[in-house]
Design a protein around this motif. Sequence first.
Motif, PDB file in Angstrom:
ATOM      1  N   ALA A 232       7.049  13.328  -4.077  1.00  0.00           N
ATOM      2  CA  ALA A 232       5.999  12.396  -3.662  1.00  0.00           C
ATOM      3  C   ALA A 232       6.305  11.796  -2.289  1.00  0.00           C
ATOM      4  CB  ALA A 232       5.838  11.287  -4.706  1.00  0.00           C
ATOM      5  N   MET A 233       7.580  11.513  -2.019  1.00  0.00           N
ATOM      6  CA  MET A 233       7.949  10.921  -0.726  1.00  0.00           C
ATOM      7  C   MET A 233       7.660  11.865   0.430  1.00  0.00           C
ATOM      8  SD  MET A 233      11.339   8.669  -1.393  1.00  0.00           S
ATOM      9  CE  MET A 233      12.177   9.900  -2.344  1.00  0.00           C
ATOM     10  N   MET A 234       7.843  13.159   0.200  1.00  0.00           N
ATOM     11  CA  MET A 234       7.590  14.117   1.275  1.00  0.00           C
ATOM     12  C   MET A 234       6.109  14.166   1.643  1.00  0.00           C
ATOM     13  SD  MET A 234      10.463  15.106   2.242  1.00  0.00           S
ATOM     14  CE  MET A 234      11.259  13.597   1.725  1.00  0.00           C
ATOM     15  N   LYS A 235       5.244  13.714   0.743  1.00  0.00           N
ATOM     16  CA  LYS A 235       3.802  13.672   1.001  1.00  0.00           C
ATOM     17  C   LYS A 235       3.332  12.270   1.394  1.00  0.00           C
ATOM     18  CE  LYS A 235       3.132  17.278  -2.446  1.00  0.00           C
ATOM     19  NZ  LYS A 235       2.710  17.557  -3.818  1.00  0.00           N
ATOM     20  N   ASP A 236       4.208  11.287   1.285  1.00  0.00           N
ATOM     21  CA  ASP A 236       3.846   9.900   1.573  1.00  0.00           C
ATOM     22  C   ASP A 236       3.621   9.729   3.076  1.00  0.00           C
ATOM     23  OD1 ASP A 236       4.080   7.036   2.133  1.00  0.00           O
ATOM     24  OD2 ASP A 236       4.781   6.851   0.062  1.00  0.00           O
ATOM     25  N   PRO A 237       2.457   9.214   3.482  1.00  0.00           N
ATOM     26  CA  PRO A 237       2.177   9.061   4.909  1.00  0.00           C
ATOM     27  C   PRO A 237       3.170   8.148   5.640  1.00  0.00           C
ATOM     28  CG  PRO A 237       0.318   8.284   3.569  1.00  0.00           C
ATOM     29  CD  PRO A 237       1.353   8.818   2.636  1.00  0.00           C
ATOM     30  N   ARG A 238       3.827   7.264   4.916  1.00  0.00           N
ATOM     31  CA  ARG A 238       4.815   6.378   5.554  1.00  0.00           C
ATOM     32  C   ARG A 238       6.035   7.148   6.033  1.00  0.00           C
ATOM     33  NH1 ARG A 238       5.456   2.172   0.778  1.00  0.00           N
ATOM     34  NH2 ARG A 238       5.254   4.150  -0.323  1.00  0.00           N
ATOM     35  N   MET A 239       6.241   8.347   5.498  1.00  0.00           N
ATOM     36  CA  MET A 239       7.375   9.171   5.924  1.00  0.00           C
ATOM     37  C   MET A 239       7.095   9.900   7.243  1.00  0.00           C
ATOM     38  SD  MET A 239       9.903   8.785   3.837  1.00  0.00           S
ATOM     39  CE  MET A 239      10.974  10.202   3.947  1.00  0.00           C
ATOM     40  N   ALA A 240       5.861   9.880   7.710  1.00  0.00           N
ATOM     41  CA  ALA A 240       5.499  10.580   8.946  1.00  0.00           C
ATOM     42  C   ALA A 240       6.306  10.076  10.138  1.00  0.00           C
ATOM     43  CB  ALA A 240       4.004  10.436   9.217  1.00  0.00           C
ATOM     44  N   ASP A 241       6.663   8.791  10.122  1.00  0.00           N
ATOM     45  CA  ASP A 241       7.456   8.216  11.213  1.00  0.00           C
ATOM     46  C   ASP A 241       8.926   8.577  11.107  1.00  0.00           C
ATOM     47  OD1 ASP A 241       5.183   7.027  12.243  1.00  0.00           O
ATOM     48  OD2 ASP A 241       5.511   5.147  11.157  1.00  0.00           O
ATOM     49  N   MET A 242       9.318   9.301  10.078  1.00  0.00           N
ATOM     50  CA  MET A 242      10.719   9.630   9.841  1.00  0.00           C
ATOM     51  C   MET A 242      11.023  11.080  10.227  1.00  0.00           C
ATOM     52  SD  MET A 242      11.878   6.854   8.707  1.00  0.00           S
ATOM     53  CE  MET A 242      11.010   5.351   8.373  1.00  0.00           C
ATOM     54  N   ALA A 243      10.423  11.558  11.297  1.00  0.00           N
ATOM     55  CA  ALA A 243      10.684  12.925  11.763  1.00  0.00           C
ATOM     56  C   ALA A 243      12.154  13.063  12.128  1.00  0.00           C
ATOM     57  CB  ALA A 243       9.806  13.237  12.966  1.00  0.00           C
ATOM     58  N   PRO A 244      12.736  14.251  11.914  1.00  0.00           N
ATOM     59  CA  PRO A 244      14.166  14.454  12.191  1.00  0.00           C
ATOM     60  C   PRO A 244      14.602  14.003  13.583  1.00  0.00           C
ATOM     61  CG  PRO A 244      13.287  16.350  11.044  1.00  0.00           C
ATOM     62  CD  PRO A 244      12.110  15.451  11.366  1.00  0.00           C
ATOM     63  N   ASP A 245      13.752  14.174  14.584  1.00  0.00           N
ATOM     64  CA  ASP A 245      14.142  13.800  15.941  1.00  0.00           C
ATOM     65  C   ASP A 245      14.095  12.297  16.192  1.00  0.00           C
ATOM     66  OD1 ASP A 245      11.361  13.895  15.752  1.00  0.00           O
ATOM     67  OD2 ASP A 245      11.100  14.424  17.856  1.00  0.00           O
ATOM     68  N   THR A 246      13.607  11.522  15.213  1.00  0.00           N
ATOM     69  CA  THR A 246      13.591  10.063  15.362  1.00  0.00           C
ATOM     70  C   THR A 246      14.715   9.386  14.570  1.00  0.00           C
ATOM     71  OG1 THR A 246      12.106   9.680  13.471  1.00  0.00           O
ATOM     72  CG2 THR A 246      11.069  10.110  15.631  1.00  0.00           C
ATOM     73  N   MET A 247      15.464  10.158  13.814  1.00  0.00           N
ATOM     74  CA  MET A 247      16.536   9.590  12.999  1.00  0.00           C
ATOM     75  C   MET A 247      17.705   9.114  13.873  1.00  0.00           C
ATOM     76  SD  MET A 247      15.810   9.789   9.733  1.00  0.00           S
ATOM     77  CE  MET A 247      14.097   9.483   9.960  1.00  0.00           C
ATOM     78  N   PRO A 248      18.371   8.031  13.464  1.00  0.00           N
ATOM     79  CA  PRO A 248      19.512   7.532  14.243  1.00  0.00           C
ATOM     80  C   PRO A 248      20.827   8.246  13.907  1.00  0.00           C
ATOM     81  CG  PRO A 248      19.003   6.008  12.477  1.00  0.00           C
ATOM     82  CD  PRO A 248      17.963   7.104  12.426  1.00  0.00           C
TER      83      PRO A 248
END
Length: 119
Positions: free
Chosen positions: A85-101
Amino acid sequence: MAYITGFLLAVPNAKKDDYRKMAETTWAIFKDHGCLRICENWGADISDGKVTSFPMAVKLEKDETVVFSWMEWPDRATCDAGWEAMMKDPRMADMAPDTMPFDGMRMIWGGFEPLIWLD
């Protein structure tokens, strides 16, 4: 029976606050999808090994710290459904691999069934 998802990763020291903010932001998403608890741990006493170690496992680089984390779920079914479900959650869109710290390619994770749970 509880189910644990565990993580080991390296985070640049300069991105500690970014990592904390990411963890706090994603907690709301994980909680909404059934996660009971998250524990994020910033390395404080991590030794280099000769054969194996936390630093070796994540290919720790200069100016990075090992982070050891786990998530507690009520059971594996809830965990599996929650991750899907999290992989489809729109809130995860901001968590792209290139934005991770952190470098996700050096992250290690897995699911675990508790063998002994003592309080």
